[in-house]
Scaffold this motif. Structure first.
Motif, mmCIF file in Angstrom:
data_model
loop_
_atom_site.group_PDB
_atom_site.id
_atom_site.type_symbol
_atom_site.label_atom_id
_atom_site.label_comp_id
_atom_site.label_asym_id
_atom_site.label_seq_id
_atom_site.Cartn_x
_atom_site.Cartn_y
_atom_site.Cartn_z
ATOM 1 N N PRO A 102 0.812 -1.227 0.000
ATOM 2 C CA PRO A 102 0.000 0.000 0.000
ATOM 3 C C PRO A 102 0.844 1.275 0.000
ATOM 4 C CG PRO A 102 -0.823 -1.533 1.641
ATOM 5 C CD PRO A 102 0.458 -2.108 1.130
ATOM 6 N N GLY A 103 1.891 1.288 0.807
ATOM 7 C CA GLY A 103 2.753 2.466 0.861
ATOM 8 C C GLY A 103 3.468 2.685 -0.455
ATOM 9 N N LEU A 104 3.867 1.576 -1.081
ATOM 10 C CA LEU A 104 4.558 1.652 -2.363
ATOM 11 C C LEU A 104 3.654 2.282 -3.424
ATOM 12 C CD1 LEU A 104 7.378 0.498 -3.311
ATOM 13 C CD2 LEU A 104 6.074 -1.337 -4.371
ATOM 14 N N VAL A 105 2.400 1.819 -3.453
ATOM 15 C CA VAL A 105 1.457 2.349 -4.450
ATOM 16 C C VAL A 105 1.146 3.810 -4.149
ATOM 17 C CG1 VAL A 105 -0.862 2.147 -5.409
ATOM 18 C CG2 VAL A 105 0.456 0.086 -4.902
ATOM 19 N N ALA A 106 0.814 4.110 -2.895
ATOM 20 C CA ALA A 106 0.457 5.482 -2.532
ATOM 21 C C ALA A 106 1.616 6.432 -2.821
ATOM 22 C CB ALA A 106 0.069 5.545 -1.057
ATOM 23 N N GLY A 107 2.815 6.045 -2.406
ATOM 24 C CA GLY A 107 3.981 6.887 -2.633
ATOM 25 C C GLY A 107 4.226 7.117 -4.115
ATOM 26 N N SER A 108 4.068 6.060 -4.920
ATOM 27 C CA SER A 108 4.296 6.186 -6.359
ATOM 28 C C SER A 108 3.297 7.150 -6.989
ATOM 29 C CB SER A 108 4.192 4.819 -7.036
ATOM 30 O OG SER A 108 5.153 3.950 -6.494
ATOM 31 N N VAL A 109 2.021 7.024 -6.605
ATOM 32 C CA VAL A 109 1.004 7.924 -7.165
ATOM 33 C C VAL A 109 1.291 9.362 -6.743
ATOM 34 C CG1 VAL A 109 -1.453 8.537 -7.169
ATOM 35 C CG2 VAL A 109 -0.766 6.148 -7.316
ATOM 36 N N LEU A 110 1.671 9.548 -5.470
ATOM 37 C CA LEU A 110 1.933 10.892 -4.961
ATOM 38 C C LEU A 110 3.156 11.533 -5.610
ATOM 39 C CD1 LEU A 110 1.093 10.636 -1.162
ATOM 40 C CD2 LEU A 110 -0.258 11.618 -3.019
ATOM 41 N N VAL A 111 4.078 10.724 -6.120
ATOM 42 C CA VAL A 111 5.220 11.275 -6.850
ATOM 43 C C VAL A 111 4.845 11.499 -8.312
ATOM 44 C CG1 VAL A 111 7.549 10.788 -7.710
ATOM 45 C CG2 VAL A 111 6.971 10.304 -5.333
ATOM 46 N N PHE A 112 4.130 10.521 -8.875
ATOM 47 C CA PHE A 112 3.827 10.588 -10.308
ATOM 48 C C PHE A 112 2.966 11.810 -10.657
ATOM 49 C CE2 PHE A 112 1.472 9.480 -14.160
ATOM 50 C CZ PHE A 112 2.505 9.077 -14.985
ATOM 51 N N ILE A 113 1.941 12.094 -9.838
ATOM 52 C CA ILE A 113 1.030 13.207 -10.150
ATOM 53 C C ILE A 113 1.761 14.551 -10.287
ATOM 54 C CG2 ILE A 113 -0.929 14.585 -9.315
ATOM 55 C CD1 ILE A 113 -2.188 12.078 -8.231
ATOM 56 N N PRO A 114 2.524 14.984 -9.269
ATOM 57 C CA PRO A 114 3.200 16.277 -9.444
ATOM 58 C C PRO A 114 4.272 16.251 -10.533
ATOM 59 C CG PRO A 114 3.862 15.284 -7.373
ATOM 60 C CD PRO A 114 2.739 14.452 -7.910
ATOM 61 N N CYS A 115 4.902 15.089 -10.765
ATOM 62 C CA CYS A 115 5.923 15.026 -11.819
ATOM 63 C C CYS A 115 5.294 15.179 -13.198
ATOM 64 C CB CYS A 115 6.695 13.712 -11.749
ATOM 65 S SG CYS A 115 7.843 13.649 -10.371
ATOM 66 N N LEU A 116 4.127 14.565 -13.374
ATOM 67 C CA LEU A 116 3.447 14.665 -14.664
ATOM 68 C C LEU A 116 3.097 16.114 -14.980
ATOM 69 C CD1 LEU A 116 2.267 12.830 -16.930
ATOM 70 C CD2 LEU A 116 0.068 13.029 -15.773
ATOM 71 N N GLY A 117 2.678 16.860 -13.962
ATOM 72 C CA GLY A 117 2.271 18.250 -14.182
ATOM 73 C C GLY A 117 3.365 19.251 -13.885
ATOM 74 N N ALA A 118 4.606 18.769 -13.768
ATOM 75 C CA ALA A 118 5.704 19.667 -13.394
ATOM 76 C C ALA A 118 5.858 20.786 -14.417
ATOM 77 C CB ALA A 118 6.998 18.878 -13.282
ATOM 78 N N TYR A 119 6.144 21.968 -13.915
ATOM 79 C CA TYR A 119 6.387 23.088 -14.822
ATOM 80 C C TYR A 119 7.752 23.727 -14.548
ATOM 81 C CZ TYR A 119 6.527 27.861 -16.358
ATOM 82 O OH TYR A 119 6.952 29.026 -16.899
ATOM 83 N N LEU A 120 7.978 24.064 -13.285
ATOM 84 C CA LEU A 120 9.169 24.838 -12.946
ATOM 85 C C LEU A 120 10.466 24.049 -13.181
ATOM 86 C CD1 LEU A 120 9.694 27.665 -11.970
ATOM 87 C CD2 LEU A 120 9.700 26.822 -9.624
ATOM 88 N N THR A 121 10.476 22.765 -12.805
ATOM 89 C CA THR A 121 11.689 21.960 -12.947
ATOM 90 C C THR A 121 12.103 21.823 -14.411
ATOM 91 O OG1 THR A 121 10.928 20.763 -11.001
ATOM 92 C CG2 THR A 121 12.820 19.861 -12.145
ATOM 93 N N PRO A 122 11.194 21.366 -15.314
ATOM 94 C CA PRO A 122 11.616 21.307 -16.721
ATOM 95 C C PRO A 122 11.932 22.687 -17.291
ATOM 96 C CG PRO A 122 9.303 20.660 -16.496
ATOM 97 C CD PRO A 122 9.865 20.767 -15.123
ATOM 98 N N ASP A 123 11.254 23.717 -16.786
ATOM 99 C CA ASP A 123 11.492 25.072 -17.289
ATOM 100 C C ASP A 123 12.910 25.527 -16.952
ATOM 101 O OD1 ASP A 123 10.553 27.630 -18.411
ATOM 102 O OD2 ASP A 123 10.851 28.348 -16.360
ATOM 103 N N LEU A 124 13.322 25.342 -15.696
ATOM 104 C CA LEU A 124 14.630 25.848 -15.258
ATOM 105 C C LEU A 124 15.761 24.885 -15.594
ATOM 106 C CD1 LEU A 124 13.870 27.483 -11.800
ATOM 107 C CD2 LEU A 124 14.699 28.636 -13.835
ATOM 108 N N LEU A 125 15.564 23.582 -15.357
ATOM 109 C CA LEU A 125 16.651 22.618 -15.563
ATOM 110 C C LEU A 125 16.658 22.056 -16.984
ATOM 111 C CD1 LEU A 125 16.586 20.679 -12.163
ATOM 112 C CD2 LEU A 125 17.924 22.678 -12.797
ATOM 113 N N GLY A 126 15.494 22.095 -17.653
ATOM 114 C CA GLY A 126 15.432 21.616 -19.027
ATOM 115 C C GLY A 126 15.718 22.739 -20.016
ATOM 116 N N GLY A 127 15.617 23.969 -19.527
ATOM 117 C CA GLY A 127 15.971 25.128 -20.344
ATOM 118 C C GLY A 127 15.238 25.218 -21.666
ATOM 119 N N GLY A 128 13.962 24.838 -21.691
ATOM 120 C CA GLY A 128 13.190 24.960 -22.920
ATOM 121 C C GLY A 128 13.450 23.824 -23.900
#
Lengths: 253, 274
Positions: free
Chosen positions: B198-224
């Motif tokens: 259960p913790g594995l699934v919950a933790g994975s979902v909680l990481v996946f959701i914000p990563c999928l919608g990430a904006y600032l990290t790809p913007d600054l570290l991916g540089g466009g």
């Protein structure tokens, strides 16, 4: 043996989480401009204090964070109490949804709302639109912190007060409110931090004259690395760390 | 009386969370105006455009990077959570140490990696001083940098639920496994992992959701260069000023996040953890 390997690993993982910030803070005291240590200096802190853009951003951020945290703490406390009395699935669901909605989506949708409303109202984006947006995403944080506190709170205390003749409002304000006061303070501090920190939503709904500190830092980071950013960052990291520690102490009370 | 307590939150969330989403919903079926506004007629074109190879590539890249970040968070976070759950009286101290960086400004944590990874950053400077490399390595503005930033920023999201599950693991189970002759690795695979699902699934979902919608990290570290869905949305609403298409992309992102959350909340896992 296996336990020790796990311990060493955990130490490295925790170091990984702290090292980038520690390096940033360390180099904010570097007298040189480059990533080579050239001696201790407070030069960049002086430069940061004298930077007019940074101080303007700081003032805007503080004003926004104060308004947003006070409003969201009042609203969130009331909501947590209401939900504790009897569940409100739609509101709870909406609050959880607001937590997982990608910031960029929250930001553009608020921008769409404001621009739509401006067709009828003679207004424009400014500090107040940022406050509105920050309250919208902070309510969920506040409600969760206070709900956690209420879960361990004895329901019979309020009933006893009411049996002794207190009105429901009096029972809430004289019995429950003092009992959850530390959690309210903790939630308020948390709201202060999340408001002060936000860049993505803020950058979309801020007016031209209402640049916040994260917006100034972002622009500087985009232009290239400047030790001035390190100095400001170090100050924010330390201030945030202190506020969050106080908040956690209050939550544990 | 109770309704009065709920009223302000209901009002604020309806007006400044639900209504904006409803507007975006409506815009996603409208047409882009000549000056960047929105116009009639109602169309489905904005959604079909998401299937263009150009945008499909961004979609897949987002899912791929978010998945990789989730896997790395799980690999790095599981042993950490296991360690903390067995740390006895120091549990809270270690948990605080994991969480503290998380509360210190997302923007600054991401900026710190620019400081470390850029051409004249710490890593390149040290390597050049040691004469290990002649020219600076390109460490920034690629998928790897974005991935590193995401894992760094969201690792605590995995550790917390994972820890919550492992903490409840009855030590008697481990003793029983050892008494029955299980080696440490067998205990891990056949006792600890199944119980901690259960913790594995919950933790994975909680990481996946914000990563999928990430904006600032790809913007600054991916540089466009390393564009993800969040950057597409931002671009459509600002530079490109194609609000209907940006709305459709927002809606897709929102729907994916909401479905994942709903799945998690409805499952047995949420009841076990909350």
């Amino acid at each position: 043996m296996k336990g020790r390997a796990l311990g060493i690993y955990a130490g490295m993982a925790i170091a990984f989480l702290h090292a980038p910030l520690a390096i940033l803070v360390a180099f904010s005291f570097n007298s040189g401009r480059f990533t080579v240590w050239q001696g201790f200096s407070l030069h960049w802190y002086r430069a940061a204090m004298l930077d007019p853009q940074l101080s303007e951003g700081l003032i805007n951020s503080v004003v926004i964070a104060l308004f947003a945290s006070v409003i969201s703490t009042v609203i969130g406390t009331m909501a947590a109490y209401g939900i504790w009395r009897r569940s409100a699935p739609v509101l709870s669901g909406t609050l959880y949804l607001s937590l997982v909605t990608p910031e960029i989506v929250t930001g553009v949708s608020l921008l769409a709302l404001f621009e739509w409303a401006f067709r009828f109202l003679h207004l424009q984006l400014g500090l107040y639109t940022v406050v509105i947006a920050h309250v919208a995403f902070s309510i969920a944080y506040v409600t969760i912190v206070i709900s956690a506190r209420l879960r361990g709170y004895d329901r019979t205390l309020e009933e006893a007060a009411m049996d002794l003749g207190a009105s429901q409002w009096r029972a809430f304000s004289r019995v429950t409110l003092p009992a959850i006061a530390p959690a309210i303070a903790a939630a308020g501090l948390l709201a202060l931090v999340v408001s002060f920190d936000d860049y993505v939503i803020t950058s979309l709904v801020a007016g031209v004259d209402s640049e916040t500190l994260p917006m100034v830092i972002y622009a500087m980071a985009r232009r290239g690395v400047s030790p001035v950013v390190n100095a400001v960052s170090a100050l924010i990291v330390v201030a945030f760390g202190a506020i969050v520690l106080i908040s956690q102490r209050l939550q544990a009370r | 009386m109770r309704k009065i307590f709920l009223l302000p939150a209901r009002f604020w969330m309806a007006l400044f969370f639900a209504a904006p989403l409803a507007i975006v919903c409506a815009y996603s079926f409208l047409t882009r105006g000549d000056y960047g506004g929105v116009e009639l007629p109602w169309v489905l074109e904005n959604f079909t455009r998401l299937a263009d190879p150009l945008y499909l590539a961004i979609l897949w890249r987002s899912v791929w990077i978010a998945s990789l970040a989730t896997v790395f968070c799980a690999l790095l976070g599981f042993p950490l959570a296991l360690f903390i759950s067995r740390a006895g009286r120091r549990k809270n101290l270690y948990l605080q140490l994991v969480l503290l960086p998380f509360w210190t400004s997302f923007l600054i944590r991401t900026y710190a990696w620019i400081f470390i990874l850029r051409d004249t950053g710490l890593v390149n400077t040290v390597l050049m001083r040691l004469h290990l490399i002649a020219a600076p390595l390109q460490l920034l503005y690629n998928d790897g940098a974005v991935l590193l930033g995401l894992v760094y920023n969201f690792l605590p999201f995995f550790v917390l639920p994972m820890y919550a599950t492992l903490e409840r693991l009855d030590p008697a189970l481990l003793e029983a496994a050892a008494d029955l002759g299980a080696r440490p690795f067998a205990t891990l695979r056949r006792v600890i992992l199944p119980v901690s699902a259960p913790g594995l699934v919950a933790g994975s979902v909680l990481v996946f959701i914000p990563c999928l919608g990430a904006y600032l990290t790809p913007d600054l570290l991916g540089g466009g260069k390393s564009v993800m869905l969040g950057n597409l949305v931002q671009n459509q609403f600002t530079t490109a000023r194609d609000w209907p298409f940006g709305s459709a992309a927002s809606l897709a992102l929102m729907l994916a996040s909401a479905l994942l959350l709903a799945g998690l909340m409805r499952s047995r896992i949420a009841r076990e953890l909350m």
